[in-house]
Design an enzyme around this catalytic site. Sequence first.
Site, mmCIF file in Angstrom:
data_model
loop_
_atom_site.group_PDB
_atom_site.id
_atom_site.type_symbol
_atom_site.label_atom_id
_atom_site.label_comp_id
_atom_site.label_asym_id
_atom_site.label_seq_id
_atom_site.Cartn_x
_atom_site.Cartn_y
_atom_site.Cartn_z
ATOM 1 N N LYS A 28 0.825 -1.220 0.000
ATOM 2 C CA LYS A 28 0.000 0.000 0.000
ATOM 3 C C LYS A 28 0.857 1.267 0.000
ATOM 4 C CE LYS A 28 0.506 1.232 4.520
ATOM 5 N NZ LYS A 28 0.626 2.555 5.166
ATOM 6 N N THR A 83 -4.003 5.531 2.836
ATOM 7 C CA THR A 83 -2.722 6.116 2.460
ATOM 8 C C THR A 83 -2.739 6.753 1.074
ATOM 9 O OG1 THR A 83 -1.978 3.929 1.767
ATOM 10 C CG2 THR A 83 -1.332 4.640 3.937
#
Length: 335
Positions: free
Chosen positions: A193, A250
Amino acid sequence: MLVAARVAVLGAGSWGTALALLLARNGHDVRLWGHDPEEVAPLCRERENRRYLPGVPFPVRLNAGADLIEALAGVELALVAVPSHAYGATLARLRPLLPATAGFAWATKGLEHGSGRFLHEVTLEALGRDRSAAVISGPSFAVEVARGLPTAVTVAAWDVEHARRVATVLHGSNLRAYTSSDVIGVELGGAVKNVLAIAAGIADGLGFGANARAALITRGLAEMVRLGVAVGGQRETFMGLAGIGDLVLTCTDDQSRNRRFGLAIGRGDSAEAASAAIGQVVEGAATVREIRRLARRHGVELPITEQVDAVLYHGQSPRRAVENLLARDPKPEGV
């Protein structure tokens, strides 16, 4: 259930401090350790981490220090929250000092630098197979955890009872901890991620808009799942907190260092300048190379990850990287 446990949190950066604050508020006796005495001294004196989490005072049960022997003495749980490049060295220091009965957990996201090994592999090598160990991951910005804002995380361990013990220690009025046995899937989600957040930041820095960001997140998730399943993770893990939950967080919020790093590059800054401006470790910038090596070993195609690597390490322009992604041949979405 652990009541008023003694817990050592190793790593006095923003994430380690936030976890220490959370645990102390949950009623545990917490020792926050940092490797640099000069950096730790203000935490002891001011009872606050003004560098990373200003305005959040330490509870009475939280004490900081740079003496690792003192930090680990008599603890029931050691929790490591250092950057991935320092993980192996931290475990090497911890190993001879950790009480035989103490459990272990890590909240570090990424792969070992240079080798590309999963951190559970580093952990097994350093601490042995008899030590109960768990990984903590999920959508959890340090500032929000420190301020007591609602958060949910995943705790994964092959020893399900240990996962439950760690989750119980973390679980409180402002944090919900779920358990899992998919250590590999949870680890991989936390590593990939960060790379994808850089990609989303680059696209936004170029001014490509919300449509492009949504496409990158969606196709990034497809990359995460492909690689995750190939290395032994469970598909459903990537549909949860440690997968899509952390990915969305994120990629879309500027609290993410990885996203801010990508934004700066998309706007024309060099990787060096972007990293210096952030002033903290940008995990995805180092992890992208390890993810690519891992993907090659397993024969998995990761177009977005490859373009991030090309921009950071092979002189590719950000705009050209996006054009390369758009120029790919049409294919079924599920592939």
